[in-house]
Design an enzyme around this catalytic site. Structure first.
Site, PDB file in Angstrom:
ATOM      1  N   THR A 140       0.823  -1.209   0.000  1.00 17.42           N
ATOM      2  CA  THR A 140       0.000   0.000   0.000  1.00 17.42           C
ATOM      3  C   THR A 140       0.859   1.262   0.000  1.00 17.42           C
ATOM      4  OG1 THR A 140      -1.767  -1.141   1.173  1.00 17.42           O
ATOM      5  CG2 THR A 140      -1.770   1.255   1.289  1.00 17.42           C
ATOM      6  N   GLY A 179       2.471  -2.767   8.125  1.00 20.35           N
ATOM      7  CA  GLY A 179       2.667  -3.351   9.440  1.00 20.35           C
ATOM      8  C   GLY A 179       4.074  -3.891   9.617  1.00 20.35           C
ATOM      9  N   GLU A 429      -6.570  -6.780   3.358  1.00 23.50           N
ATOM     10  CA  GLU A 429      -6.794  -7.946   2.482  1.00 23.50           C
ATOM     11  C   GLU A 429      -8.002  -7.718   1.572  1.00 23.50           C
ATOM     12  OE1 GLU A 429      -4.779 -10.389   1.844  1.00 23.50           O
ATOM     13  OE2 GLU A 429      -3.425  -9.424   3.269  1.00 23.50           O
TER      14      GLU A 429
END
Length: 681
Positions: A140, A179, A429
């Site tokens: 992303t 993350g 997701e």
């Protein structure tokens, strides 16, 4: 005399018409059940490390420090052989701690396992499995999320040095929300536009070292950091990454499915379907479906136990209580209407997770044999189920918080921190609204194929579309399930499935007609959401019935059938417009009102078994981490005890804080009048 909360909970359990332990064995998949038992025993042996009750009092930095302490110990326990790598994820779920090592396990390692060559696995996977390097998955960007093809980060082959140059050409190309990147990762799996000889070849993963493994400092050309506090998930170091023409060796581009030679020649294996990556995406979504059943179980257990023990007002509910005793909140119809359908959805999720996992395994077996036929339907189903389960779980947590009234607002309910931590499941997701388009696109293509006379692959979706849309068109006569009296329909589970299938098929045919008539994709998006949900309602109900048919304990059947019927009528009651729009006009306002009446009756019946039913989900006190849902029923005693543990109330820290605040703030305010000086004459 009003019974104590503990006595009230025991009275609810005494109503059980089935074996709670047998129901637990049936509804929770055996592997997960055994993992939970094993891991909770390991965690309970080290309370000083794995205590998470104090998290409610921590700052974000303290939470991350605690999560790192837990993560480090779990890795040590894994290396000692006390738990497996997979069981670390179970520990994270039990503790509701999504620590900074999480994406190393969840995304970095699986990507290497699935897309790296043997040589690359030796180079990157082996040290990753040994935690000699720590990874993240950087896809992303601040300017691009769902549109993966629009990613701006580039990976350009430099033939002169046999390297790739990975570069962020603009601020919108900055990797964002990644993350395990903020402070943890030493390596990033960067999704970047592959460019060879000026030709763009689409996004591909490349391993980029970003921090030194010696001192953890960012490497040259790397700008990296943490995004800061978020709505939830604050034990995870979501981060940003800018790359300024960072060079990496050619071998760092994962080359199992694409190869770039020293001379810059690009090739792909001929026997591999480009959509093979769907298999990895579907696997992740099967895990989300599985996890969402456990997520909602924590919320439903908390809210149903609490509202069964909490009493408010005497003589207001229909059930008679001992003289002068107030009624349990769960006896009020509005509370039942909010919670009992969630319980039915929860059971359906548990059943679906098992049935869908089996379906996934069958499809992967075919894929490994070179048969890619089942992949598209599996992917469409996974998209729909990820949306269906995560939507209902996340909104379900919020509903459960509200149902707990004022005490639901307390962190000690166990639902507030939990809600924030679980919320990303409806976004990551695949954003749920975007995912619905993928399911709808598949369904519309199936109808187009039927209308073109093409044969469909044999799968659960094709079967119901062919049954209700011969030639891709709605038949003149509506199916028998639409004409059946509702009382009869309530007992006929095959007819219930047929009605849900007809609803989805009708919506698909009607949307296909509108789009063939010129309606744009954009103006069809709302209908696509509805179509995706209708399809998933059928798939979930079908999986639920399929799992019930495996039942070996007949005494469980009555309650499971009631939950199944309740789920069916709740779907109808929530979507009356869908019923009124069904072709051939078989549903009218009177019949919709009858649906509401039947649903209310089923809710009242299931309410009587609600506490045993949530007990059967097997959520331990450790996982609940809630003062309001203790299994021993001593909720008010626990609530007060936890409040006394707040640093403001502790004898040591509390006294010091209060003295300081009195001196700095309270005393000047309270003594302001005394401190005024007399004006001079």
């Amino acid at each position: 005399m009003t019974p104590s909360t503990a006595a009230t909970l025991e009275a609810e359990r005494a109503k059980a018409k089935f074996s709670v332990s047998k129901m637990n064995e049936f509804i929770v998949d055996p592997e997960m059940r055994q993992q939970l038992i094993k891991v909770e025993k390991v965690l309970a042996a080290e309370p000083s490390t794995f205590d998470v009750r104090q998290v409610y009092f921590m700052s974000r930095t303290e939470k991350m420090d605690h999560a790192l302490k837990i993560g480090k110990r779990l890795i040590e326990l894994m290396k000692m052989g006390k738990i497996t790598a997979e069981e670390i994820s179970v520990a994270d779920m039990i503790l509701d701690i999504n620590g900074p090592f999480g994406l190393h396990r969840a995304m970095f390692i699986p990507t290497l396992q699935n897309q790296a060559t043997e040589e690359q696995q030796k180079l990157f996977l082996e040290p990753a499995l040994n935690y000699e390097i720590l990874g993240c998955y950087a896809q992303t960007e601040i300017g691009h999320g769902s549109n993966v093809q629009g990613l701006e980060t580039t990976c350009t082959y430099i033939r002169e040095t046999d390297e790739f140059e990975v570069h962020s050409p603009s601020i919108s190309a900055c990797k964002w929300w990644i993350g395990s990147l903020g402070v943890t990762a030493t390596h990033a799996m960067v999704m970047a536009q592959l460019i060879v000889d000026g030709k763009r070849l689409g996004p591909n993963p490349v391993v980029v070292p970003i921090r030194s493994t010696a001192d953890h400092q960012p490497l040259p050309g790397v700008t990296v950091g943490d995004l800061g506090p978020k709505f939830g998930f604050n034990t995870m170091d979501n981060g940003f990454l800018l790359l300024d023409r960072v060079r990496v060796p050619r071998i760092n581009l994962l080359q199992r499915y694409i190869t770039v030679t020293r001379e810059g020649k690009v090739s792909r294996p001929k026997n591999v379907d480009p959509k093979v990556s769907y298999g990895t995406m579907v696997f992740v979504r099967t895990q989300i479906v599985r996890n969402m059943s456990q997520t909602l179980a924590k919320a439903t257990t908390t809210a149903i136990r609490y509202t069964a023990m909490r009493r408010q007002f005497a003589g207001k509910a229909d059930k008679q209580q001992a003289q002068g005793a107030e009624s349990p909140v769960l006896d009020y119809a509005m509370v039942q209407y909010r919670l009992i359908p969630l319980l039915a959805q929860n059971y359906a999720m548990f059943a679906t997770s098992q049935a869908f996992a089996a379906h996934y395994a069958e499809c992967m077996e075919a894929l490994n044999k070179g048969d890619f036929g089942p992949l598209k339907e599996l992917h469409a189903t996974a998209c729909g189920l990820k949306r269906w389960t995560s939507d209902r779980a996340i909104h379900g947590i919020d509903t459960c918080r509200h149902a707990c009234g004022g005490h639901g607002f307390s962190q000690f309910s166990g639902l507030n921190e939990f809600f924030g931590n679980q919320y990303p499941n409806i976004i990551w997701e695949g954003d749920n609204y975007v995912l619905s388009q993928q399911t709808a696109r598949f369904l519309l293509k199936q109808v187009q194929s039927l209308r073109a006379g093409r044969r469909l692959a044999d799968n659960q979706t094709a079967r119901y579309l062919q049954r209700h849309l011969p030639g891709g068109q709605l038949p003149e006569a509506a199916p028998a399930c639409t004409r059946m009296p509702l009382e009869q329909l309530a007992a006929d589970f095959d007819a219930q499935l047929d009605l849900l299938a007809f609803r989805a098929a009708s919506m698909c045919a009607q949307l296909a007609d509108r789009m063939q008539g010129g309606r744009s994709w954009n103006r069809s998006l709302v209908d696509m959401q509805r179509l995706c949900d209708a399809h998933s309602d059928y798939i979930v109900a079908s999986y639920f019935r399929r799992h019930i048919q495996t039942l070996q304990e007949p005494h469980l059947l009555e309650q499971l059938n009631k939950l199944s019927a309740l789920l069916f009528f709740y779907v109808l009651e929530q979507h009356p417009a869908d019923l009124l729009r069904l072709p051939r006009g078989r549903f009218d306002a009177e019949k919709v009102a009858e649906v509401e009446k039947l649903l209310a009756r089923l809710i009242e019946e299931v309410r009587e078994q609600a506490v045993p039913l949530v007990d059967a989900l097997g959520v331990s006190d450790m996982r609940l981490n809630s003062a309001l849902a203790r299994s021993d029923g001593k909720i008010y005693e626990s609530y007060l005890q936890w409040a006394m543990e707040d640093p403001l109330n502790r004898e040591d820290t509390g006294d010091q804080i209060r003295r300081e605040w009195f001196s700095k703030y309270y005393k000047p305010v309270l003594h302001a009048a005394k401190n005024k000086t007399q004006p001079r004459l």
